[in-house]
Design an enzyme around this catalytic site. Structure first.
Site, PDB file in Angstrom:
ATOM      1  N   HIS A 133      -4.810   5.752  -0.739  1.00 45.62           N
ATOM      2  CA  HIS A 133      -4.895   5.318  -2.022  1.00 45.62           C
ATOM      3  C   HIS A 133      -6.797   5.344  -2.164  1.00 45.62           C
ATOM      4  O   HIS A 133      -7.674   5.917  -1.636  1.00 45.62           O
ATOM      5  CB  HIS A 133      -4.732   3.941  -0.702  1.00 45.62           C
ATOM      6  CG  HIS A 133      -5.447   2.581  -2.180  1.00 45.62           C
ATOM      7  ND1 HIS A 133      -4.555   2.869  -3.485  1.00 45.62           N
ATOM      8  CD2 HIS A 133      -5.680   1.616  -2.213  1.00 45.62           C
ATOM      9  CE1 HIS A 133      -4.980   1.846  -3.811  1.00 45.62           C
ATOM     10  NE2 HIS A 133      -5.234   0.806  -3.353  1.00 45.62           N
TER      11      HIS A 133
ATOM     12  N   ASN B 272     -10.450  -2.682  -2.785  1.00 47.83           N
ATOM     13  CA  ASN B 272      -9.464  -2.044  -2.573  1.00 47.83           C
ATOM     14  C   ASN B 272      -8.808  -2.643  -4.440  1.00 47.83           C
ATOM     15  O   ASN B 272      -9.022  -3.623  -4.711  1.00 47.83           O
ATOM     16  CB  ASN B 272      -8.424  -2.947  -1.700  1.00 47.83           C
ATOM     17  CG  ASN B 272      -7.451  -2.164  -2.251  1.00 47.83           C
ATOM     18  OD1 ASN B 272      -6.292  -1.564  -3.493  1.00 47.83           O
ATOM     19  ND2 ASN B 272      -5.922  -2.052  -1.391  1.00 47.83           N
TER      20      ASN B 272
ATOM     21  N   CYS C  93      -5.010   3.908  -9.797  1.00 49.30           N
ATOM     22  CA  CYS C  93      -5.172   3.529  -8.168  1.00 49.30           C
ATOM     23  C   CYS C  93      -6.311   4.008  -8.659  1.00 49.30           C
ATOM     24  O   CYS C  93      -7.953   3.696  -8.869  1.00 49.30           O
ATOM     25  CB  CYS C  93      -5.409   3.149  -6.942  1.00 49.30           C
ATOM     26  SG  CYS C  93      -4.826   4.655  -6.065  1.00 49.30           S
TER      27      CYS C  93
END
Length: 866
Positions: free
Chosen positions: A375, A395, A192
């Site tokens: 994250h 995201n 990520c």
């Protein structure tokens, strides 16, 4: 950083569980593929620890032919780089160029590679197959050298189905209206942070285009460039990608599936049509994808994985370091709590997103209000109107959004604001939040400063030996600025992602201070205020910025803190372990490691440490021999003194004993002479006898007494007088008492150490007529008197031992070394580390970015350098 599946500190940006995309509301159940046997490792030999690389690496390459070194592109690079280093008299690699020069060289190299491949494939009428990173060639594109899979594959099965782009997409297109953040959707890789970096740079069209250098979709070849360790590198790949579902998979559609019971209601379907559906489009891909027919995202992810060796190596990281790799900038992580003036930070930095800086955000470990814990997010845009400050984020999952103020559906939105910001509601992962909420929910602000062609960059690499105790090292960098202006200073170590498994047991954290030469000592201008990652133990660089630095020469002093994790394996261990069954993977990773460490001339550093260790071992052995000889000499001297003491007393007693024997023999001779004279004298005639010396010996002492023995008128009286010899006056009374006792003379005749005259004693003796037996016995003795007192041997002197003497510490005490003598360095090391020595060698480089100026850097080496 050494790590073998065991992490004593948290992984950077620990990847949250990624939801798997499902094309329709049914559950697809696939049978697991056969397991891949990679971890069948033999028991490790932990008795020997060697943190050096080149000794084992040279043994591994001992049979490598010379032609391999001439034809391998990476091997040629290593040779060329080492030649440049050898010209610097043992220092590391030095580069001085425009910030864009390295990119232009890498881009030209990339275009040339792609062009050559296109020519070859057109001539052969074949699509391109990248044999260096062939997904169908085995599992090494997925796993690292130690056999570790990406996190997501640990929860599901590894992908075994691979297809080309044209077989996945109906009408594939590399770009559709350029690259956009909304194109990015994370797949089954825990990257990520890298996808957040891609989304951040997608806001600047030229940055993405600078990465994608050349391609030919028909042949299936794509060329990209990335920034690594102070230079741009190129990677060329084919268009094969992993799929979620394969041709031979047995599929089932299940309704009301129970995870606990692992059962549900099966739905009948036409399998071929379902497989065809699941193998088409971006959602068919195992890793990242675009929901449209765009292909730039999965291909650039694959190229980035190849640049680091495998998909496992790109798991977990910081968006700041990802943006560095994609732009060539300098990344830092900022903690909002450390910002003094948050209004100033907004004005000077965050509001300039996509211009001077690029930003990302790392969330807290525990998520809240829709923010995923641990994250990475991309900051796409900043908006300010009056007191209102908003940030647009995305995201990488492509869904799951912020649920607080200014989230989708929030009452704060008006039609005017939605039009002004161009925002639409929908679970696409894009959302707005206030600046205040951003500082609250994102403790790690990832920021990268960008450099254009107006910036010059100079870099110098070296290698230092890191001591056990941490302090600023003697080695330092010096740089000279020719013109006053802004300067960015970055101290870095090689990115260890692409040589995992050979990085060893040591992790290094860096820190530096900058001083101006000639000014007051102890006053630094700036310190390294920022890390490229939030965890200093595993960050790869630290940096500082000075907006207006005066011209002059400056010193950069630094300290390196080393942490050794005993649970990790050394490079030597892994080389010996994987040389046989993972030869190709080891060769690829080892060459990358060699190329990275060659910048600081690690080989020369290891050789220097080994030579010093041999010198230390020799010196320690010599010192031990000298000490043993010194102690032996002292012990011999004390032994000589003890022996001399014993010999002296023994000789003295021997002399006394021999003297007593001589005196006794003399006395015996005189007594015998007197007896013979008495026998020869006429009867009735008084014989005057000469004095007889009676010697008494007790132990080794002897005493003598002169005794006058008068003549007797008869032979019997003469004989009796011979048998009853007594001591004269003033003689030793003890001796006389003993003689009197032996001859039946009453002790009362001996008093107060005075002896009666022989005549008086003899007069008191009652003479009886001897019996017949006694007469016969006397006849047998032929008139001889008994010599028993003289025949009994004297007691020899007793043996003398050291215990017979009083304690003398100068002679009797054992020899010991002085307690205040300093230990050798090797002895101190052995005390702390035993048989596992501290061999921490760190390759590091200094980069100095200066605008409209030229910086010259050199290394000033100290005593601790290898």
């Amino acid at each position: 950083m050494g790590n073998s599946g065991f992490l004593p500190i948290p992984v950077p940006m620990a990847e949250p569980d990624t939801p798997q995309p499902t094309p329709f509301p049914i559950r697809i159940v696939t049978e697991p593929p056969p397991p891949v046997d990679l971890i069948g490792l033999p028991p490790l030999d932990t008795s020997k620890k060697n943190d050096f690389f080149y000794e084992a690496w040279d043994r591994f390459l001992a049979l490598e032919p010379k032609r391999a070194k001439k034809t391998s592109a990476l091997a040629k690079k290593i040779v060329e780089e080492k030649r440049g280093i050898e010209q610097k008299s043992g220092e590391g690699l030095a580069i001085k160029q425009n910030a864009a020069t390295s990119w232009e060289e890498a881009a030209d190299d990339c275009r040339a590679k792609v062009a050559a491949i296109v020519d070859e494939c057109e001539r052969l009428n074949r699509k391109y197959v990248d044999h260096a990173f062939d997904l169908e060639g085995g599992p090494y594109c997925l796993v690292n050298l130690e056999g570790q899979f990406p996190k997501a594959i640990g929860k599901i099965d590894p992908p075994k189905w691979i297809k080309r782009i044209e077989d996945v997409f109906e009408k594939p297109q590399f770009f559709i209206d350029g690259a956009n953040a909304t194109d990015v959707h994370q797949g089954s890789a825990g990257d990520c942070w890298f996808l957040a970096a891609l989304m951040a740079i997608s806001a600047k069209k030229e940055l993405i285009e600078n990465l994608c250098i050349a391609r030919n979709e028909k042949i299936g070849v794509y060329g990209f460039v990335f920034y690594r360790d102070g230079e741009w590198i190129s990677e060329v790949i084919d268009d094969k990608l992993y799929l979620n579902v394969g041709d031979d998979d047995k599929l089932s559609i299940v309704r009301d599936w129970s995870r606990s019971k692992k059962e549900g209601r099966y739905v009948y379907y036409e399998e071929d049509k379902l497989k065809e559906l699941l193998q088409r489009g971006g959602e068919a891909l195992f890793f990242s994808h675009c929901k449209s027919n765009e292909t730039w995202l999965p291909l650039i992810e694959k190229a980035y994985a190849k640049a680091h060796g495998d998909y496992f190596s790109i798991e977990g990281g910081y968006a700041s370091e990802g943006i560095e790799d994609l732009t060539g900038g300098v990344g830092v992580v900022i903690n909002p709590e450390d910002i003094m003036d948050k209004d100033r930070f907004w004005k000077d930095q965050l509001s300039q997103v996509n211009e001077k800086y690029l930003f990302g955000g790392g969330s807290k470990a525990k998520g809240s209000k829709g923010v995923i814990g641990g994250h990475a997010y991309a900051v796409m845009k900043a908006y300010e109107e009056g007191d209102l400050r908003l940030l647009k984020l995305r995201n990488p999952w492509g869904d799951t959004e912020w649920e607080g103020d200014w989230s989708d559906g929030s009452k704060l939105w008006t039609a005017e604001m939605m039009t002004k910001l161009g925002h639409t509601f929908g679970d696409d992962g894009v959302f707005w939040m206030s600046y205040t909420d951003f500082l609250k929910h994102f403790p790690n602000i990832n920021r990268v400063r960008l450099f254009d062609k107006s910036w010059q960059v100079s870099q110098q690499w070296t290698c230092v030996k890191v001591p056990w105790t941490v302090d600023y090292l003697d080695t330092k960098f010096e740089f000279t600025i020719t013109e006053k202006g802004p300067v960015v200073i970055a101290l870095c170590q090689p990115d260890d992602r692409y040589f995992k498994g050979l990085d060893g047991r040591f992790w290094y954290s860096l820190h530096f201070r900058v001083y101006k030469n000639g000014e007051e000592e102890g006053r630094w201008i700036v310190r390294s205020m920022h890390n490229s990652g939030s965890a200093s133990e595993i960050t790869r660089s630290v940096s500082a910025e000075i907006e207006n630095l005066d011209r002059g020469t400056y010193s950069v002093v630094f300290k390196v803190s080393a942490t050794r994790w005993t649970g990790s394996m050394t490079a030597e261990t892994n080389i010996n372990l994987f040389a046989a069954d993972r030869k190709e993977k080891l060769l690829n990773v080892g060459r990358r490691f060699d190329y990275a460490q060659a910048k600081g001339n690690l080989r020369a550093a290891e050789d220097a440490v080994r030579r010093q260790q041999r010198r230390d071992t020799t010196a320690e052995s010599n010192d031990a021999l000298k000490k043993a000889r010194r102690l032996k000499k002292q012990e011999n001297e004390r032994e000589r003194l003890r022996k001399e003491r014993l010999d002296k007393v023994t000789k003295q007693r021997k002399r006394e004993y021999e003297g007593a024997v001589r005196e006794r023999a003399k006395t015996k001779k005189e007594v015998k002479k007197a007896r013979e004279a008495a026998k020869k004298a006429p009867k009735g005639k008084k014989v005057e006898r000469e004095p007889i010396i009676v010697v008494e010996v007790k132990g080794s002492e002897a005493s003598s007494t002169a005794v006058n023995t008068p003549a007797s008128s008869t032979d019997d009286n003469a004989a009796k007088s011979d048998e009853t010899i007594s001591s004269a006056e003033n003689s030793n009374s003890d001796a006389v008492t003993e003689i009197a006792t032996k001859k039946d003379i009453a002790p009362e005749h001996v008093e107060n150490k005075k002896v009666e005259s022989v005549a008086d004693v003899l007069a008191k003796i009652q003479i009886t007529t001897p019996s017949k037996a006694a007469s016969e016995d006397n006849e047998q003795n032929d008139g001889e008197e008994s010599d028993e007192p003289y025949e009994t041997p004297l007691d020899e002197p007793q043996e003398v031992t050291n215990d017979d003497f009083e304690w003398d510490s100068d002679i009797d005490a054992p020899v010991v070394e002085d307690s205040d003598e300093d230990e050798t360095q090797q002895q101190q090391n052995d005390t702390i580390f035993g048989t596992d020595p501290w061999n921490a060698l760190c390759v590091l480089g200094l980069r100095v970015y200066s605008q409209n100026s030229e910086a010259k850097i050199r290394v000033v080496k100290g005593n601790e350098t290898a």
